[in-house]
Design a protein around this motif. Structure first.
Motif, mmCIF file in Angstrom:
data_model
loop_
_atom_site.group_PDB
_atom_site.id
_atom_site.type_symbol
_atom_site.label_atom_id
_atom_site.label_comp_id
_atom_site.label_asym_id
_atom_site.label_seq_id
_atom_site.Cartn_x
_atom_site.Cartn_y
_atom_site.Cartn_z
ATOM 1 N N ARG A 284 63.986 -41.901 17.185
ATOM 2 C CA ARG A 284 64.762 -41.397 18.304
ATOM 3 C C ARG A 284 65.997 -40.698 16.737
ATOM 4 N NH1 ARG A 284 65.862 -46.201 22.286
ATOM 5 N NH2 ARG A 284 63.973 -47.099 22.330
ATOM 6 N N ASP A 285 66.876 -39.037 17.784
ATOM 7 C CA ASP A 285 67.317 -38.423 16.832
ATOM 8 C C ASP A 285 67.113 -37.742 15.721
ATOM 9 O OD1 ASP A 285 69.436 -38.130 19.095
ATOM 10 O OD2 ASP A 285 69.871 -40.010 18.508
ATOM 11 N N THR A 286 65.412 -37.421 15.692
ATOM 12 C CA THR A 286 65.049 -36.402 14.476
ATOM 13 C C THR A 286 63.491 -35.833 15.045
ATOM 14 O OG1 THR A 286 63.260 -38.307 13.939
ATOM 15 C CG2 THR A 286 65.769 -38.375 12.761
ATOM 16 N N GLY A 287 63.369 -35.168 14.536
ATOM 17 C CA GLY A 287 62.210 -34.435 14.810
ATOM 18 C C GLY A 287 62.101 -34.109 16.052
ATOM 19 N N ARG A 288 60.476 -34.245 16.753
ATOM 20 C CA ARG A 288 60.197 -33.862 17.662
ATOM 21 C C ARG A 288 60.336 -35.350 19.313
ATOM 22 N NH1 ARG A 288 54.665 -32.449 17.515
ATOM 23 N NH2 ARG A 288 55.065 -32.090 20.095
ATOM 24 N N SER A 289 61.166 -36.246 18.383
ATOM 25 C CA SER A 289 61.063 -37.125 19.352
ATOM 26 C C SER A 289 62.584 -37.127 20.334
ATOM 27 C CB SER A 289 61.203 -38.454 17.845
ATOM 28 O OG SER A 289 60.171 -39.089 17.599
ATOM 29 N N THR A 290 62.540 -38.430 20.890
ATOM 30 C CA THR A 290 64.544 -37.802 21.814
ATOM 31 C C THR A 290 64.744 -37.532 21.416
ATOM 32 O OG1 THR A 290 62.662 -38.996 23.810
ATOM 33 C CG2 THR A 290 65.148 -39.849 23.639
ATOM 34 N N CYS A 291 65.899 -37.334 21.660
ATOM 35 C CA CYS A 291 67.212 -37.067 20.442
ATOM 36 C C CYS A 291 67.994 -36.622 21.787
ATOM 37 C CB CYS A 291 67.562 -35.516 20.440
ATOM 38 S SG CYS A 291 67.320 -34.136 21.295
ATOM 39 N N TYR A 292 69.384 -37.533 21.879
ATOM 40 C CA TYR A 292 70.897 -37.658 22.251
ATOM 41 C C TYR A 292 72.229 -36.648 22.258
ATOM 42 C CZ TYR A 292 68.308 -42.257 23.208
ATOM 43 O OH TYR A 292 67.618 -43.445 23.450
ATOM 44 N N PRO A 293 72.933 -36.755 22.840
ATOM 45 C CA PRO A 293 74.355 -36.022 22.572
ATOM 46 C C PRO A 293 74.523 -36.188 21.116
ATOM 47 C CG PRO A 293 73.919 -36.066 25.061
ATOM 48 C CD PRO A 293 73.163 -37.342 24.483
ATOM 49 N N VAL B 213 63.394 -28.817 4.270
ATOM 50 C CA VAL B 213 64.799 -28.812 4.750
ATOM 51 C C VAL B 213 64.587 -28.007 5.592
ATOM 52 C CG1 VAL B 213 67.459 -28.587 5.201
ATOM 53 C CG2 VAL B 213 66.245 -30.006 3.219
ATOM 54 N N GLU B 214 63.870 -26.786 5.798
ATOM 55 C CA GLU B 214 64.142 -25.387 6.817
ATOM 56 C C GLU B 214 62.926 -26.061 7.644
ATOM 57 O OE1 GLU B 214 62.697 -22.672 3.755
ATOM 58 O OE2 GLU B 214 64.814 -21.976 3.084
ATOM 59 N N ARG B 215 62.294 -26.917 7.282
ATOM 60 C CA ARG B 215 60.974 -26.753 8.348
ATOM 61 C C ARG B 215 61.397 -27.998 9.002
ATOM 62 N NH1 ARG B 215 56.572 -29.697 6.096
ATOM 63 N NH2 ARG B 215 55.846 -30.000 8.088
ATOM 64 N N ASP B 216 62.255 -28.698 8.648
ATOM 65 C CA ASP B 216 63.063 -30.141 9.264
ATOM 66 C C ASP B 216 64.175 -29.367 10.448
ATOM 67 O OD1 ASP B 216 62.559 -32.735 9.879
ATOM 68 O OD2 ASP B 216 64.626 -33.107 8.712
#
Length: 284
Positions: free
Chosen positions: A66-75, A188-191
C-alpha cells in the motif's frame, strides 16, 4: 526454458484494497514472497534478481505495498493501516495465488512483517529471511550521521523527486564500492513515473502503527531463519544483523561484504545461493 519468465503485473483485490503483484517462475515450485522495505515498491526487488532466483526452481512473488507503485494509496501523512494490515496483505496475496506456505523474505523496517508472520501465522511460513533488518533493541549502534537528508523535494517536479531519492539511495549504500548510480537513477525514474502518489510513498509508511505480534517476539519464531546484512550498512550497522541472528533460535547470518542497506547486483550470486539453500523444500 520458461521457468524464469515474469507473468506480468496484476491488480488483486485484497483486504479491501488493490495490490499490484508480479510473479516469476513455475507455480509448482516452492514460493518465495519478497517483501520490500518502507517506501519501496516491488521495483526495488530488481526483476533480474527475481529471475535469477526463479531459474533456481522457485516461484517468486513481488508486490507493491500500500502507498507504493500501482497499489492503493492514501493521502500523504494519512495512512489508514497498521503493520498488522500489511502483514495480512501478504497472507491475502498468498491466498489469491493459491500459496499455502511461503518462504518470506522481508527487508529493512518491514522485517516487522516477518516477525508477525513467524510468531502469529507459523502455519503459513516455510522459512523467514530478514534482509538489512533489526530487532530494534536498545543499545544497538545508531544510524550514521551521514544519513541526514535534505528537505523534501517539490513533488510537482519529477526531476527534483528523482534527485532526492537517488541521493537517499547513495547515502544508504554507505560508501559501498558496488553502488551503481546510473542503475539506481533508471529505477527511481521508473518508480516515480509508475506510482499513484510518490509523495504518499515517501512519507506514509513511517507514521503507521507499529503493532507487533500477539503471541510473542523474535525468540518465539520457529521457522528456519536466515539473516542477511551488508557490512557497509549505515542505517542499521552490522551489529543489528548480529543481534537479530542471536534473537531467533537457530538463525544463521550471511554477511554481504561491500553491501550497504541494499542488495547491489555484485552480491546477488552470494545472496541467491544462500537463499536457495535456505528454501529447499516447502512445497506450496
Amino acid at each position: 526454458m520458461t521457468s524464469h519468465q515474469a507473468h506480468g503485473e496484476q491488480l488483486l483485490g485484497i483486504n479491501g484494497v488493490e495490490l499490484c503483484v508480479e510473479t516469476f517462475g513455475d507455480r509448482g515450485d516452492p514460493a518465495i514472497m519478497l517483501v520490500a522495505g518502507a517506501a519501496a515498491s516491488m521495483l526495488w526487488w530488481d526483476a533480474d534478481l527475481c529471475e535469477q532466483i526463479a531459474v533456481c526452481g522457485r516461484f517468486v512473488v513481488r508486490y507493491d505495498h500500500r502507498d507504493t507503485g500501482r497499489s492503493t494509496c492514501y493521502p500523504p501523512g494519512q495512512p489508514a493501516y497498521s503493520f498488522t494490515d500489511l502483514t495480512l496483505d501478504v497472507l491475502g496475496i498468498q491466498d489469491a495465488l493459491g500459496i499455502g506456505r511461503a518462504h518470506v523474505v522481508c527487508q529493512s523496517m518491514f522485517g516487522g512483517i516477518g516477525l508477525i508472520l513467524g510468531v502469529d501465522h507459523p502455519d503459513r511460513i516455510a522459512s523467514l529471511t530478514f534482509v538489512s533488518s533489526s530487532t530494534g533493541a536498545d543499545g544497538l549502534p545508531p544510524p550514521s550521521s551521514d544519513l541526514a537528508m535534505t528537505a523534501e523535494p517539490d513533488f510537482s517536479d519529477p526531476v527534483a523527486v528523482v534527485e532526492y531519492v537517488v541521493a537517499g539511495a547513495r547515502a544508504y549504500a554507505g560508501g559501498s564500492p558496488y553502488f551503481d548510480e546510473a542503475a539506481i537513477r533508471a529505477l527511481v525514474e521508473r518508480d516515480v513515473a509508475r506510482a499513484r502518489s510518490y509523495s504518499s510513498t515517501l512519507v506514509n509508511h513511517y507514521p503507521i502503527a507499529l503493532d507487533g505480534p500477539a503471541r510473542g517476539g523474535f525468540g518465539d519464531i520457529a521457522a528456519p531463519t536466515l539473516v542477511v546484512h551488508g557490512d557497509h550498512d549505515p542505517l542499521l550497522p552490522l551489529p543489528h544483523g548480529e543481534a537479530l541472528r542471536d534473537a531467533i533460535p537457530g538463525a544463521e547470518l550471511l554477511v554481504l561484504k561491500g553491501a550497504g542497506h541494499d542488495l547491489p547486483r555484485a552480491v546477488w550470486d552470494d545472496f541467491v545461493s544462500a537463499l536457495v539453500r535456505h528454501t529447499e523444500g516447502g512445497r506450496p
